[in-house]
Design an enzyme around this catalytic site. Sequence first.
Site, PDB file in Angstrom:
ATOM      1  N   ARG A  71     -17.971 -11.819 -10.450  1.00  0.00           N
ATOM      2  CA  ARG A  71     -17.238 -10.300 -10.575  1.00  0.00           C
ATOM      3  C   ARG A  71     -16.449 -10.697 -11.722  1.00  0.00           C
ATOM      4  O   ARG A  71     -16.289 -11.599 -12.340  1.00  0.00           O
ATOM      5  CB  ARG A  71     -16.386 -10.162  -9.336  1.00  0.00           C
ATOM      6  CG  ARG A  71     -15.363 -11.285  -9.060  1.00  0.00           C
ATOM      7  CD  ARG A  71     -14.551 -10.723  -7.960  1.00  0.00           C
ATOM      8  NE  ARG A  71     -13.747 -12.088  -7.727  1.00  0.00           N
ATOM      9  CZ  ARG A  71     -12.821 -12.109  -6.645  1.00  0.00           C
ATOM     10  NH1 ARG A  71     -12.895 -11.179  -5.804  1.00  0.00           N
ATOM     11  NH2 ARG A  71     -12.214 -13.101  -6.362  1.00  0.00           N
ATOM     12  N   CYS A  94       9.429  13.523 -18.180  1.00  0.00           N
ATOM     13  CA  CYS A  94      10.390  12.440 -18.245  1.00  0.00           C
ATOM     14  C   CYS A  94      10.869  12.088 -16.828  1.00  0.00           C
ATOM     15  O   CYS A  94      11.775  11.247 -16.957  1.00  0.00           O
ATOM     16  CB  CYS A  94      11.753  13.049 -19.009  1.00  0.00           C
ATOM     17  SG  CYS A  94      12.474  14.450 -18.199  1.00  0.00           S
ATOM     18  N   HIS A 105      -4.651 -18.521  -2.823  1.00  0.00           N
ATOM     19  CA  HIS A 105      -4.186 -16.997  -2.553  1.00  0.00           C
ATOM     20  C   HIS A 105      -3.076 -16.865  -3.626  1.00  0.00           C
ATOM     21  O   HIS A 105      -2.926 -15.778  -4.295  1.00  0.00           O
ATOM     22  CB  HIS A 105      -3.901 -16.930  -1.175  1.00  0.00           C
ATOM     23  CG  HIS A 105      -3.361 -15.387  -0.817  1.00  0.00           C
ATOM     24  ND1 HIS A 105      -1.925 -15.383  -0.776  1.00  0.00           N
ATOM     25  CD2 HIS A 105      -4.216 -14.310  -0.604  1.00  0.00           C
ATOM     26  CE1 HIS A 105      -2.057 -13.742  -0.513  1.00  0.00           C
ATOM     27  NE2 HIS A 105      -3.142 -13.168  -0.399  1.00  0.00           N
ATOM     28  N   ARG A 147     -19.419 -10.909   4.871  1.00  0.00           N
ATOM     29  CA  ARG A 147     -18.152 -10.840   3.954  1.00  0.00           C
ATOM     30  C   ARG A 147     -18.011  -9.318   3.805  1.00  0.00           C
ATOM     31  O   ARG A 147     -18.738  -8.409   3.664  1.00  0.00           O
ATOM     32  CB  ARG A 147     -18.471 -11.563   2.687  1.00  0.00           C
ATOM     33  CG  ARG A 147     -18.638 -12.984   2.605  1.00  0.00           C
ATOM     34  CD  ARG A 147     -18.775 -13.543   1.257  1.00  0.00           C
ATOM     35  NE  ARG A 147     -18.632 -15.063   1.145  1.00  0.00           N
ATOM     36  CZ  ARG A 147     -19.584 -15.662   1.218  1.00  0.00           C
ATOM     37  NH1 ARG A 147     -20.718 -15.435   1.389  1.00  0.00           N
ATOM     38  NH2 ARG A 147     -19.294 -16.989   1.166  1.00  0.00           N
ATOM     39  N   GLY A 187      -6.613  -9.137   1.508  1.00  0.00           N
ATOM     40  CA  GLY A 187      -5.798  -8.264   2.459  1.00  0.00           C
ATOM     41  C   GLY A 187      -6.932  -8.029   3.512  1.00  0.00           C
ATOM     42  O   GLY A 187      -6.500  -7.452   4.722  1.00  0.00           O
ATOM     43  N   TYR A 222       3.457  15.106 -24.504  1.00  0.00           N
ATOM     44  CA  TYR A 222       4.192  13.601 -24.588  1.00  0.00           C
ATOM     45  C   TYR A 222       4.607  13.063 -23.079  1.00  0.00           C
ATOM     46  O   TYR A 222       4.470  14.011 -22.201  1.00  0.00           O
ATOM     47  CB  TYR A 222       5.223  13.286 -25.521  1.00  0.00           C
ATOM     48  CG  TYR A 222       6.558  14.213 -24.896  1.00  0.00           C
ATOM     49  CD1 TYR A 222       7.210  13.454 -24.131  1.00  0.00           C
ATOM     50  CD2 TYR A 222       6.814  15.494 -25.631  1.00  0.00           C
ATOM     51  CE1 TYR A 222       8.684  14.226 -23.790  1.00  0.00           C
ATOM     52  CE2 TYR A 222       7.980  16.144 -25.113  1.00  0.00           C
ATOM     53  CZ  TYR A 222       8.908  15.567 -24.268  1.00  0.00           C
ATOM     54  OH  TYR A 222       9.754  16.043 -23.916  1.00  0.00           O
TER      55      TYR A 222
HETATM   56  C1  PEP Z   1      14.214  14.030 -12.938  1.00  0.00           C
HETATM   57  O1  PEP Z   1      14.555  14.626 -12.059  1.00  0.00           O
HETATM   58  O2  PEP Z   1      12.711  13.878 -12.888  1.00  0.00           O
HETATM   59  C2  PEP Z   1      14.626  13.477 -14.093  1.00  0.00           C
HETATM   60  C3  PEP Z   1      14.092  13.011 -15.010  1.00  0.00           C
HETATM   61  O3  PEP Z   1      16.192  13.534 -14.086  1.00  0.00           O
HETATM   62  P1  PEP Z   1      17.114  12.695 -13.143  1.00  0.00           P
HETATM   63  O4  PEP Z   1      16.397  11.466 -12.765  1.00  0.00           O
HETATM   64  O5  PEP Z   1      18.173  12.316 -14.056  1.00  0.00           O
HETATM   65  O6  PEP Z   1      17.515  13.619 -11.951  1.00  0.00           O
END
Ligand code: PEP
Length: 874
Positions: free
Chosen positions: A337, A832, A455, A93, A102, A852
Site C-alpha cells: 500500500r 473566518c 502501533h 483480514r 482500530g 478566500y
Molecule cells: C465565528 O463566529 O465564526 C467567528 C469567526 O467569530 P468568533 O469566533 O469570534 O465568534
Amino acid sequence: MSSKYVYLFSEGNGKMKALLGGKGANLAEMTSLGLPVPQGFTVTTEACTKYYDDGEVISDGIQSEIMEYIDKLEEIAGKKFGDEENPLLVSVRSGARASMPGMMDTILNLGLNERVVEVIAARSGNPRWAYDCYRRFIQMYSDVVMEVGKKFFEELIDKMKEEKKVSADTELTADDLKELAHQFRDEYKLKIGADFPEDPKEQLMGAIQAVFRSWNNPRAISYRRMNDIPGDWGTAVNVQEMVFGNLGDTSGIGVAFTRNPATGEKKLFGEFLMNAQGEDVVAGIRTPQPIAQLRDVMPGAYDEFVDICEKLEGHYHDMQDMEFTIEDTKLFMLQTRNGKRTAAAALKIACDLVDEGAISDKEAVLMIDARSLDALLHPQFDPDALAAATPIGTGLAASPGAGTGHIVFTAEDAKKRADAGEKVILVRLETSPEDIEGMAAAQGILTVRGGMTSHAAVVARGMGACCVAGCGSIKMDEENKRFELGGKIYKEGDWLSLDGTTGNIYGEAIRTMEAEIGGEFGRIMGWADKYRRLKVRTNADTPKDAAAARAFGAEGIGLTRTEHMFFEADRIPAIRDMICSETVEQREKALAILEPMQQSDFEGIYIAMEGTPVTIRFLDPPLHEFLPTDEHDIEALANTQGKTVAQIKALIASLHEFNPMMGHRGCRLAVTYPEIAAMQTRAVIKAAINVKKAHPEWDLVPEIMIPLVGEVKEFIYVKNVVVKVADELIKQTGSDLKYMVGTMLEIPRACLTADEIAQEAEFFSFGTNDLTQMTYGFSRDDAGKFLEEYYAKKILESDPFARLDQIGVGKLVEMAVKLGQGTRPNIKLGICGEHGGDPSSVEFCNRVGLHYVSCSPYRVPIARLSAAQAALKS
Ligand code: PEP
Ligand code: MG
C-alpha cells in the site's frame, strides 16, 4: 449496488478500492502483475454495508456466495478446508478503503481443528510448529472474534512457562503447546458457554462477521472522525491462503518501505524476523532485525524482494509499505500500500518523485495529506536549551518533532489533562488502538516496547505526533504510575521531554521554538499556489501573529478580533472601565484610553501585512469574559470609577446574562453604545492614514467588519456611525484613503436575508463558529460534553465545530452566497470560522465559490495546500 459480493484476487484490480478496500484491491493488482501472492478472495465493502442494512446479519445469499468462493479457492490451492490429507488454512483480514488502525486486524491459521492440527503436524514433520499455530489460532479467534480478552490466554501461557520452568515461549515443547491449545479451548468454553467451533466454514463465517462488526467499534469510529472517513464506506474482508513464516529457520516475516517513512530517504527501510508469525512483529514482542541483514540471512529471497519493491514503486508511483512472508526460502507478498509517512518525508518523497520524472507537480500536490503539515509547523526544541540538557535515555526516533509535558500513564489521563489545558507526555509499555485519542491529545508518546513499525510508531507518524518508541531500558511500573530510567524514578506529573527526531529522552522541560519552513516545503507550497483559486488569509489579532502568518504565506487578514487586543494585563482595566460605564461621558473617557492602544495595534498589523487586505472586526466580546471576578480587580475598578465595591458588584450582577453567547454582544453592543464603534472607526482609519503615508506603494483599503448581524437595519445603523466618522476624518486629513464596510454572516437569519444585507454590505465573511452554534443550537463552549455520546451513537460522525456541516450549515452558506451575489454581483466572500483551516471545509468553500478562507496562522499552509487540492480535484 451490484449483486456480486465476492471477488477472487484474480478478478479484481488496483482501481477497485471502493469495493474491495485498499488491501483487497492491491492484492488483486499484485496478482495481475504476476507477483507471488498467496491466493484468496475479497468479500466486498458492499457486503459490509448490506450486513448493517440487514440488521447485522450476513444474508443467506452472501453466505452461499462465500461458500462458492471457498470451493474456488480450494481448487486454486489444491487443498480443502478441514481435509485429512491436504488441509487449507487461511488468514482473514479487514481492509477498508483507507487503512484504518482500530479495526479488527488479522486472524491467522483459520481452518485448524483437532483433526487438522494432527494432519499438518504429521505432514510437516514439525508438531511443535503445528501446535503453536493451533494455540495461536484459538487465542486470536477467541480474542478477536469472540472478544474473550487476550489476558486470560496470556495468563495460561505464563502459568505453563512457570510449570515447565522456562522463560521464553520458544522453549515450550510440542506437547506443552498441545496441552496449552486444550487449555485454551477449555477457556473458550468457559467464557463463551459453547465448544470452540470445529467446522472451518463456521470459523470463517464467524471471522467475517467479526470484521464487519469491527467497522463500528468505538476505536474505529474515533479514528474515522479524526481522519474524515465516512461511516457508510464499510470494510471489505480478505480471505487468503496461509503461508508460514514460522516453519523454521528458513522461514520468516517482514515489513518494509521502499523509502524511509521518517525522512523520505530513497533507501529500502524495514525489519524482518526469522521463524515468526505476523503478530510477533506488530506487537513488538521480539525485536526484529533491519531489512538489509536479510541479504546475508537469505540472499535469494532478499534479491527477489528488492526487485519486487522496485516494480511496485514504479507501478504505483509512490512509496510502498509492504508485508511479506518467507515460507521455507520462498518469498510471498502479503500486502502493499502507499506507505504512511511523516510530513517531512511526504514532502521529500513528493519532490523526489517529481525530480525522478515519476509524477507531475499536480500529482505531488495531491499526494500530500494537508493535515500532516501541522507537524512541520509545530515547535522544535530551542537548540541552546537542547544543548544544555542531558538525555536520560534513548529509544527509536519513531516520529519527529519535539514534545515537552507532564508524564501520564494512560490514554484517559492524557485526554483529561490535555482537555484541561495541560501539556502531557504519554508513557506506555506499548500502545494499542484504544490509546488513539490519548495519543492525539499528548505532546509526545514514549513506549517501552516495539520497533519502527509498532502501533505507536505507525500511528504517531500518521498523526504527526512526536514519538520515541521501544526504550527497553525503562523499568515500567504502570500500576503505580511510575518508571525508572537512568537510575531515577519518574512519577505521574513529572516533566519529560522527547525528541522524536533523535530518539532522545530528557527528564526535564525543554524550551521549544517555532519551526522554520523552506526547501521541499517551499517547493510544494509553490506548486499549490500555482493551482489554487481560493486566496488564503489568516485570523490574527496582533502584529506578531500577523507576521507569523505572513511568513506562512497568508495573503491578508480575514479576521482581527479586536476584543482580543485587550486581554493583556495592562489593558484589561480600561476595557472593564468601558464595559462598566453608566454614562456616555464615562464610556467616552474609558474609550479615549483604549483608542491609542487600538490605533497602534492596527498600525502594527497593517505594516506586518505589507499592504495585503486586512479585515478588522468591531468589538464582539461576550461581556462576561471581561468582567472582574477577583476582589482585588473589583476594588481597582471601584477606585477608577469612584464607586464602592458594593456598587461595582451590583453592576456586575446587572450585566449577568443567562445566554451570553446570544446576549449583549456583536453589533448589539455598537447599537446600544455607538461611541464604541466611533472609537474603533477612528483607530482603524487614523492607523491606515498613517501607514499609507509611510507606504504610499501599498494599496491599503481597511475592511471594517460588523459582527453578529441578523437584520439589515442593525447593519445600517452601525454602518452609518462608521461612515460618518471615517469620512470626516479622511476629509479633515485630506487623505484619499478608501475603506470597506461589510459584515459577518454568523446568524441564520443573516443568511436567509443575505440579499437585503448585500444591498448595504460590501463583503460577507462567514463566521461559521457562531453559525454552527446557532444553526445546530449547540453551545460552542459546551457541546464537547455530549458530542462523544453522539459519535458513539452514530448521530454525528464529526465535530461540526471542526468540520463544517455541509448539509445544514453549508446549505445556509450556499444560499447566502447566491442571495448576496444576486444583489451585489461583485460582493467579496470569505470564511473566518475555524473551518477555514480544515481541509474538507476548504474544499466546500472552493466549491461554493468563496473568494478566500481565513484561518489561524499555523493552519495557513494547510489551507493553501487544501485549496490547491480542492481546485485540482474539481
Ligand atoms: C465565528 O463566529 O465564526 C467567528 C469567526 O467569530 P468568533 O469566533 O469570534 O465568534
Ligand atoms: Mg462569531
